[in-house]
Design an enzyme around this catalytic site. Structure first.
Site, mmCIF file in Angstrom:
data_model
loop_
_atom_site.group_PDB
_atom_site.id
_atom_site.type_symbol
_atom_site.label_atom_id
_atom_site.label_comp_id
_atom_site.label_asym_id
_atom_site.label_seq_id
_atom_site.Cartn_x
_atom_site.Cartn_y
_atom_site.Cartn_z
ATOM 1 N N ARG A 21 -23.881 -46.442 -3.237
ATOM 2 C CA ARG A 21 -22.722 -45.610 -2.887
ATOM 3 C C ARG A 21 -21.452 -46.438 -2.708
ATOM 4 O O ARG A 21 -20.371 -45.887 -2.468
ATOM 5 C CB ARG A 21 -22.992 -44.841 -1.593
ATOM 6 N N LYS B 212 -20.724 -39.398 -26.257
ATOM 7 C CA LYS B 212 -21.863 -39.230 -25.339
ATOM 8 C C LYS B 212 -23.153 -39.102 -26.129
ATOM 9 O O LYS B 212 -24.162 -39.709 -25.824
ATOM 10 C CB LYS B 212 -21.703 -37.979 -24.452
ATOM 11 N N GLU C 200 -24.063 -42.474 -27.717
ATOM 12 C CA GLU C 200 -24.425 -43.509 -26.743
ATOM 13 C C GLU C 200 -25.837 -43.356 -26.194
ATOM 14 O O GLU C 200 -26.550 -44.331 -26.040
ATOM 15 C CB GLU C 200 -23.504 -43.417 -25.512
ATOM 16 N N LYS D 223 -22.149 -51.273 -18.971
ATOM 17 C CA LYS D 223 -21.216 -50.413 -18.226
ATOM 18 C C LYS D 223 -19.805 -50.999 -18.281
ATOM 19 O O LYS D 223 -18.829 -50.285 -18.418
ATOM 20 C CB LYS D 223 -21.705 -50.308 -16.774
ATOM 21 N N GLU E 161 -15.025 -37.397 -27.232
ATOM 22 C CA GLU E 161 -15.812 -37.791 -26.061
ATOM 23 C C GLU E 161 -17.228 -37.183 -26.125
ATOM 24 O O GLU E 161 -18.212 -37.844 -25.799
ATOM 25 C CB GLU E 161 -15.068 -37.369 -24.784
ATOM 26 N N HIS F 131 -11.536 -33.327 -46.045
ATOM 27 C CA HIS F 131 -11.192 -34.494 -46.856
ATOM 28 C C HIS F 131 -12.303 -35.538 -46.791
ATOM 29 O O HIS F 131 -12.037 -36.724 -46.585
ATOM 30 C CB HIS F 131 -9.870 -35.096 -46.372
ATOM 31 N N ASN G 110 -17.356 -41.898 5.749
ATOM 32 C CA ASN G 110 -17.350 -41.730 4.297
ATOM 33 C C ASN G 110 -16.480 -40.520 4.012
ATOM 34 O O ASN G 110 -16.751 -39.435 4.527
ATOM 35 C CB ASN G 110 -18.775 -41.504 3.791
ATOM 36 N N GLY G 111 -15.422 -40.702 3.222
ATOM 37 C CA GLY G 111 -14.544 -39.574 2.895
ATOM 38 C C GLY G 111 -13.101 -40.031 2.874
ATOM 39 O O GLY G 111 -12.814 -41.222 2.815
#
Ligand code: G6P
Length: 604
Positions: free
Chosen positions: A28, A482, A485, A599, A478, A501, A101-102
């Site tokens: 996290r 995906k 990948e 990544k 995109e 074409h 957290n926030g």
């Protein structure tokens, strides 16, 4: 996104339990870590920048004494990663320690009031205001009342765990829009962002709901709702049968699907995190003759959406380029130029090289990243951030939709300040933007089963086309990326008009062609493209607005709500992310770890 944990035990030392809980929560966030405990009615804090093992070596986190403690692993939002910005945060007297957290939206306002009352702030974080607020109210109120009153003044998202030395056996907690669960043990209770933090010790869990707050002690749990009514927590206990790995993924089989589902939260946090630096970014844009936008991979697709929205809404040309191609563009840069470098990791070498080359020519740089203090923001004139939280799946999902959200806000604000749209128009666009998280949630729940079923058919395909026009084209690109990948299907995106074409030569019976069409004015032109493909046997699938004239021509479709088209890129990618995910799973691949891909790419 950060991880928090609190442990209240009858046993003497809980620091090692906190440390191992934090290790489970490191996914996290991992830029700094800290612990606060109560021993002999005194709060002790150890914290520092770096990963858990680094801070452990420096400060011996696991050797902090005390049977009541809270811990935190941080993903910076306000204030760069540093020792002083690491949680826990204390008040002036050292009697209160807070982990959070926030995002506290009104922290600047609260900080000013508290500073005027004589409070001295040590960090740049939003979190520290809660410690000082509690300190202020402790002058008149008992700890729990002071905590409750302080929480009532916070706007934004939070999961808090708080120690107050006057009541050394308690850990106070509150939740709104950030995850928080209680672990019910024997002589030991837990509070944490996520179940894996305490799964070794107990499988009995209570999910804390929005607006609820309370405290735990080693033998007691007190929970109340936002109206201050006590909740019978015994009725809320569930027993989980997850393995630790499943728990880390919150029960989802892969991080990618978990992250797809996190998008409503990530977009909401990104909108909440729009701060004065976003305003400054717009000032820089207004002050620049030439604007370029550069990125790699998925971030490049977000940049293309931005460039097209800027043209559509503001009538301003923004030149997009793939960052590894920077040498062909840098010659046109000068001191009147602005480069917007978009990179979720903030470390992609090609984007960094482009930035350096533009800087050399006097251009100013705005970085848009998901990682505070990473290389690209560090080397830029100004940095703005998305708040997606750490993305673990290699294929970018939530970082894409949050990038598009941030860039769309910039385009609206720029258009308003430039006078291309009036204040009323801008206001109504901001309103639609604020509703996007909820709409995203709806799209996910409407189309997950669709994607699962279509994914099974796609699993037998070797090729697919993704076609679009205008702002639909980067979404087609995109979607194809995906599929390529993670499902290893040769998926090719093309401007729909250009498909005749060349690409059309490959069409044969049941060749899948996905049409993304979210701009009304281009719809009629797509009609022709669909007919051309169908006539040659293609299986046509559409991502189109509700009641679109294209629906009757398509073999299969998903419908987007009728809202301003500039927001549809965020929604329309979601079925395509889901489709790629379920296709990969049907083909037996692990979507989190696609072969040959990294990544973050730090080699040219
Ligand atoms: C790699 C990743 C992609 C990402 C691209 C750019 O190729 O696999 O998911 O879009 O890098 O990364 P950045 O961190 O700069 O956005």
């Amino acid at each position: 996104m950060c991880g928090i944990i609190g442990v209240a035990s009858l046993r003497y030392n809980v620091a090692s339990i906190i440390k191992s809980g934090l290790e489970k929560l490191e996914y996290r966030g991992y830029d700094s870590v800290g612990i606060a405990s109560i021993a002999s009615n005194t709060i002790l804090i150890k914290k520092g920048k770096g990963k858990i093992h680094e801070v452990e070596t420096r400060y011996g986190l696991s050797r902090v004494p005390g049977s009541i403690a809270v811990g935190h692993t941080r993903w910076a939002t306000h204030g760069a990663p540093s020792d002083v910005n690491a949680h826990p945060h204390a008040d002036c007297t050292g009697r209160v320690a807070v982990v959070h957290n926030g995002i506290i939206e009104n922290y600047l306002e609260l900080k000013e009031k508290l500073t005027n009352l004589g409070h001295v702030f040590k960090s740049e974080t939003d979190t520290e205001v809660l410690a000082h607020l509690i300190e202020e109210f402790l002058k008149e109120l008992k700890p729990f009342e002071a905590f409750r009153k302080a929480i009532s003044m916070i706007r934004g998202s939070y999961a808090f765990a708080v120690l107050i030395s006057n009541e050394p056996e308690k850990i106070f907690f509150a939740r709104k829009d950030s995850p928080l669960v209680i672990g019910v043990g024997e002589g030991m209770n837990f509070i944490a962002s996520d179940i894996p933090a305490f799964l070794e010790h107990t499988r009995r869990v209570i999910v804390v709901h929005d607006g609820e707050l309370g405290y735990i002690t080693p033998v007691e749990i007190y929970l109340e709702n936002s109206k201050g009514e006590r909740i019978n927590y015994l009725e809320r206990i569930i027993v989980v049968d997850w393995t630790p790995d499943m728990a880390r993924k919150e029960g989802y089989p892969h991080f990618m699907i978990k992250e797809i589902h996190e998008q409503p939260r990530a977009i909401r946090d990104t909108i909440r995190g729009i701060d004065e630096n976003y305003e400054k970014a717009v000032e820089l844009m207004l002050d620049s003759e030439k604007i370029f936008v550069t990125a790699a991979g998925t971030s490049y697709h977000a940049s293309l959406v931005f460039s097209l929205i800027m043209s559509k809404l503001a009538g301003k040309l923004v030149i997009p380029f793939i960052s590894s191609e920077y040498l062909s563009y840098a010659n046109s840069a000068d001191e009147n130029s602005l480069l917007i470098a978009v990179s979720q990791s903030g470390e992609t070498i090609d984007t960094l090289m482009a930035l350096r080359e533009f800087k050399k020519r006097g251009a100013r740089i705005i970085a848009l990243s998901n990682i505070i203090g990473s290389a690209i923001p560090r080397e830029s004139t100004l940095a703005i951030y998305t708040r997606a939280g750490p993305e673990i799946g290699v294929a970018a999902t939530k970082t894409f939709t949050t990038q598009v959200t941030a860039l769309t806000w910039l385009a609206i604000n720029f258009s308003e300040k430039r006078g291309a749209i009036n204040q009323i128009e801008a206001k109504s666009l901001y309103k639609v933007l604020r509703d996007i998280p909820e709409k995203t949630e709806r799209i996910i729940s409407m189309y997950e089963a669709w994607a699962r079923s279509l994914g099974r058919d796609f699993a037998n395909k070797n090729n697919a086309y993704y076609l679009g026009r205008g702002i639909s084209l980067p979404i087609a690109m995109e979607g194809a990326l995906k599929m390529k990948e993670i499902a290893y299907i040769h998926a090719e995106a093309y401007p729909a008009g250009e498909s005749k074409h060349g690409p059309i030569a490959l069409i044969e019976e049941n060749f899948p062609v996905i049409f993304v069409s979210i701009e009304d004015r281009l719809e009629r032109r797509l009609l022709g493209n669909i007919e051309e493909m169908k006539a040659r046997g293609a299986y046509t699938i559409g991502v189109v607005p509700e009641n679109s004239i294209l629906i009757s021509k398509l073999d299969n479709y998903v419908a987007m709500p009728r809202i301003s088209e500039i927001f549809l890129p965020i929604l329309s990618i979601i079925p395509l992310q889901l489709l790629a995910y379920y296709t990969a799973v049907s083909r037996g691949y692990d979507p989190d770890k696609p072969r040959n891909l990294a990544k973050t790419v730090t080699v040219e």
